[in-house]
Design a protein around this motif. Structure first.
Motif, PDB file in Angstrom:
ATOM      1  N   ASP A 271      -3.572   8.655  -0.658  1.00 30.24           N
ATOM      2  CA  ASP A 271      -3.504   7.215  -0.859  1.00 30.24           C
ATOM      3  C   ASP A 271      -2.257   6.640  -0.218  1.00 30.24           C
ATOM      4  OD1 ASP A 271      -5.840   7.205  -2.290  1.00 30.24           O
ATOM      5  OD2 ASP A 271      -4.838   7.573  -4.197  1.00 30.24           O
TER       6      ASP A 271
ATOM      7  N   THR B 175       0.791   4.093   0.406  1.00 30.77           N
ATOM      8  CA  THR B 175       1.664   3.208  -0.372  1.00 30.77           C
ATOM      9  C   THR B 175       2.341   2.192   0.546  1.00 30.77           C
ATOM     10  OG1 THR B 175       3.481   4.809  -0.150  1.00 30.77           O
ATOM     11  CG2 THR B 175       2.119   4.949  -2.130  1.00 30.77           C
TER      12      THR B 175
ATOM     13  N   LYS C  96       0.211  -4.467  -6.206  1.00 29.91           N
ATOM     14  CA  LYS C  96       1.079  -3.497  -6.879  1.00 29.91           C
ATOM     15  C   LYS C  96       0.694  -3.292  -8.332  1.00 29.91           C
ATOM     16  CE  LYS C  96       5.207  -4.566  -4.117  1.00 29.91           C
ATOM     17  NZ  LYS C  96       6.612  -5.062  -4.181  1.00 29.91           N
TER      18      LYS C  96
ATOM     19  N   VAL D 174      -5.334  -5.326  -6.558  1.00 23.12           N
ATOM     20  CA  VAL D 174      -5.419  -3.873  -6.752  1.00 23.12           C
ATOM     21  C   VAL D 174      -6.890  -3.474  -6.820  1.00 23.12           C
ATOM     22  CG1 VAL D 174      -4.998  -2.003  -8.416  1.00 23.12           C
ATOM     23  CG2 VAL D 174      -3.174  -3.621  -7.848  1.00 23.12           C
ATOM     24  N   SER D 175      -7.268  -2.487  -6.033  1.00 25.05           N
ATOM     25  CA  SER D 175      -8.672  -2.058  -6.003  1.00 25.05           C
ATOM     26  C   SER D 175      -8.967  -1.140  -7.181  1.00 25.05           C
ATOM     27  CB  SER D 175      -8.980  -1.327  -4.692  1.00 25.05           C
ATOM     28  OG  SER D 175      -8.321  -0.068  -4.657  1.00 25.05           O
TER      29      SER D 175
ATOM     30  N   HIS E  15     -10.205   1.730  -6.942  1.00 23.61           N
ATOM     31  CA  HIS E  15      -9.751   3.063  -6.532  1.00 23.61           C
ATOM     32  C   HIS E  15      -8.264   3.235  -6.845  1.00 23.61           C
ATOM     33  CE1 HIS E  15      -9.672   6.759  -4.185  1.00 23.61           C
ATOM     34  NE2 HIS E  15      -8.632   6.294  -3.524  1.00 23.61           N
ATOM     35  N   GLN E  16      -7.461   2.210  -6.600  1.00 27.40           N
ATOM     36  CA  GLN E  16      -6.040   2.279  -6.919  1.00 27.40           C
ATOM     37  C   GLN E  16      -5.802   2.327  -8.428  1.00 27.40           C
ATOM     38  OE1 GLN E  16      -5.290  -1.308  -4.246  1.00 27.40           O
ATOM     39  NE2 GLN E  16      -3.315  -0.305  -4.160  1.00 27.40           N
TER      40      GLN E  16
ATOM     41  N   HIS F 280     -13.621   1.329  -3.368  1.00 25.36           N
ATOM     42  CA  HIS F 280     -12.535   1.280  -2.390  1.00 25.36           C
ATOM     43  C   HIS F 280     -12.156  -0.151  -2.035  1.00 25.36           C
ATOM     44  CE1 HIS F 280     -13.834   5.514  -0.912  1.00 25.36           C
ATOM     45  NE2 HIS F 280     -12.853   5.598  -1.785  1.00 25.36           N
TER      46      HIS F 280
ATOM     47  N   THR G 233     -11.783  -5.450  -6.210  1.00 26.19           N
ATOM     48  CA  THR G 233     -10.472  -5.607  -6.843  1.00 26.19           C
ATOM     49  C   THR G 233     -10.602  -6.074  -8.288  1.00 26.19           C
ATOM     50  OG1 THR G 233     -10.263  -7.913  -6.130  1.00 26.19           O
ATOM     51  CG2 THR G 233      -9.439  -6.209  -4.622  1.00 26.19           C
TER      52      THR G 233
END
Length: 509
Positions: free
Chosen positions: A182, A184, A254, A272-273, A275-276, A302, A305
């Motif tokens: 992933d 950053t 973030k 933010v997704s 996946h995140q 992916h 959000t």
């Protein structure tokens, strides 16, 4: 103009109209017709592409739902880019696997399946290179998730799964894509000045610029992942007068530790997704992480959000009931003001929220789990993967010193015009002896009390996914299952896993 790379080659694309999808430009402007259009709604996966990010992480996406403007600065890989063109007609490992197992019949879905497997292969190889041990059950799960967004009406999936297993076992050689984990990397400006000046598509890179644009162009539509919004273009043939892309604003992408109203937790940016978000939920709210595996497909997770799921204000969105049950807050921001509301107060009526025309969703505050807090999530849908909820029930509670379940927060989606709490049901669960709610001890009188509480809280509509009567009955039947889970946890030294809790409901439906 939009600059990006396509299968390793620099590419420049004239600025398209807002709402134009990556799939459209691939097939009509770039001559890459290996990527197919099946449903144009993100369900079938025939248009699956791969995107390589700044940190060399690779992910899948539905080309039919990705705005073409967001290609700026991307490394785009289509099925034409899997094999090394200089070594033609040599096939890539993925293509060899599909051919060897006879995993393609009509072939329409095959390009999308090949892209999903290529990304899976790259991620699997990275994990192996990092020394992770992946057993057969984990490999099965990885394959299930990778293929969850790809439909094939010909093969029955057996040969496709065989191809995936043989591919991950290294039978056909190394991965044709590289994945470094992933990314950053901070958001960065990739939109040239002339694109921003068209007045139809804006890609601000600072929060201040975004808020100023929102104040100036309140008629413009905000877009992030586009996994729902783009359906307005592909299904309803709607043209957008202007779009404001929020994905390049670093502050919205973030997850930061913080506090609010005396509670410690995390501020999760609107861009933010899913996946995140997954690692955070997996560590602190495992049932919530399991719900995410049933939210769309890998391609959707992916791109989709958190802010988009909330801002869409759908009564059957998956994240709002979870966040409401966990006592989350939402931060709204404009150029001149900032507001923080309880998420349960944000929704007013069907597709109506507290958001003002000049405001954006900045972030969501998710509290840390409290001592002895537990969570149970039940999603009812016609299929497990890549489907919309018929109804979604989320139950949060805490155990007191005697082990009794108290401090209930229960939220439902699909039961009203908005996602909402169930106060009468919460009161009943607080007062009722838990054992009397389990299937073995449930009396006709207690069952009637549950049904009356649910009916006092909700008056659902009938639609193509379920009738009003079905929703009321199904919601009532979740209570004995939650009660049985709590009782089982009292009697064992380990908690039930989220997967057992969710699958048990589906298996016995």
């Amino acid at each position: 103009m939009i600059d990006f790379t396509l299968n390793g080659r620099a590419c420049r694309l004239p600025t398209p109209a807002p709402g134009t999808s990556v799939l459209e430009v691939l097939r009509t402007s770039l001559g890459q017709d290996g990527t197919k259009e099946g449903c144009a709604s993100g369900d079938c996966g025939a248009c699956t592409i791969a995107l390589q990010g700044p940190g060399h992480n690779v992910s899948t996406a539905n080309a039919c739902l990705m705005p073409a403007h967001q290609l700026a600065g991307c490394d785009l890989i289509t099925v034409e880019g899997l094999a090394d063109a200089s070594q033609a007609p040599t096939l890539s490992a993925v293509q060899q696997a599909l051919v060897s197992t006879h995993a393609s019949q009509c072939g329409f879905c095959t390009p999308g399946i090949a892209m999903s497997l290529a990304v899976l292969h790259a991620r699997h190889q990275r994990q192996i290179d990092q020394g992770e041990v992946i057993d057969a059950r984990q490999r099965d799960t990885m394959i299930d998730h990778a293929l969850g967004g790809n439909l094939c009406r010909c093969t029955g999936y057996r040969p496709i799964r065989e191809a995936a297993h043989r591919l991950l076992q290294g039978e056909f050689g190394p991965a044709c894509l590289q994945d470094a984990g992933d990314s950053t990397a901070e958001a960065h400006d990739t939109a040239p000045d002339d694109e921003r000046d068209t007045g139809r598509f804006y890609r601000p890179v600072t929060l201040q610029a975004l808020l100023a644009l929102r104040a100036e162009r309140s008629d413009a539509t905000l877009i992030a992942g586009g996994t729902d919004l783009m359906l307005e273009h592909t299904q309803r043939l709607r043209d957008f007068p202007a779009l404001i892309d929020t994905t390049q604003v670093a502050a919205l992408g973030k997850i930061e530790e913080g506090e609010h109203a005396g509670q410690a937790g995390w501020w999760i940016g609107a861009a933010v997704s899913y996946h995140q978000l997954m690692p955070l939920l997996r560590e602190h709210y495992p049932d919530g992480a399991e719900l995410l595996t049933r939210l769309g497909s890998e391609q959707i997770r992916h791109r989709g959000t958190l802010g988009g799921n909330i801002g869409n204000a759908s009564p059957i969105g998956d994240m709002p009931p979870l966040l409401i049950a966990l006592d989350a807050y939402i931060q709204l921001m404009s150029q001149d003001n900032e507001r923080i509301l309880k998420l349960e107060d944000y929704f007013l009526d069907y597709k109506r929220t507290q958001l003002m025309p000049d405001e954006i969703i900045h972030s969501v505050f998710l509290p840390r789990p409290l001592p002895n807090q537990r969570l149970a999530v039940h999603k009812l849908s016609k299929r497990r993967d890549d489907d919309i909820s018929t109804l979604l029930g989320v139950f949060a509670w805490r155990r007191d010193a005697s082990g009794r379940a108290q401090h209930w927060r229960v939220a439902f989606g699909g039961m009203a015009g908005v996602p909402a709490r169930a106060p009468h049901l919460e009161a009943l669960l607080t007062l009722q002896a838990l054992e009397s709610l389990t299937p073995a001890r449930l009396t006709a009188q207690t069952r009637q009390q549950i049904e009356q509480a649910v009916q006092a809280d909700f008056s659902p509509l009938s639609d193509v996914r379920g009738s009003r009567e079905y929703r009321l009955l199904a919601a009532s039947h979740l209570i004995p299952r939650v009660a049985q889970r709590i009782l089982n946890e009292r009697q064992t030294t380990t908690s039930l896993t989220p997967l057992e809790s969710l699958d048990a409901y589906l298996a016995q439906s």
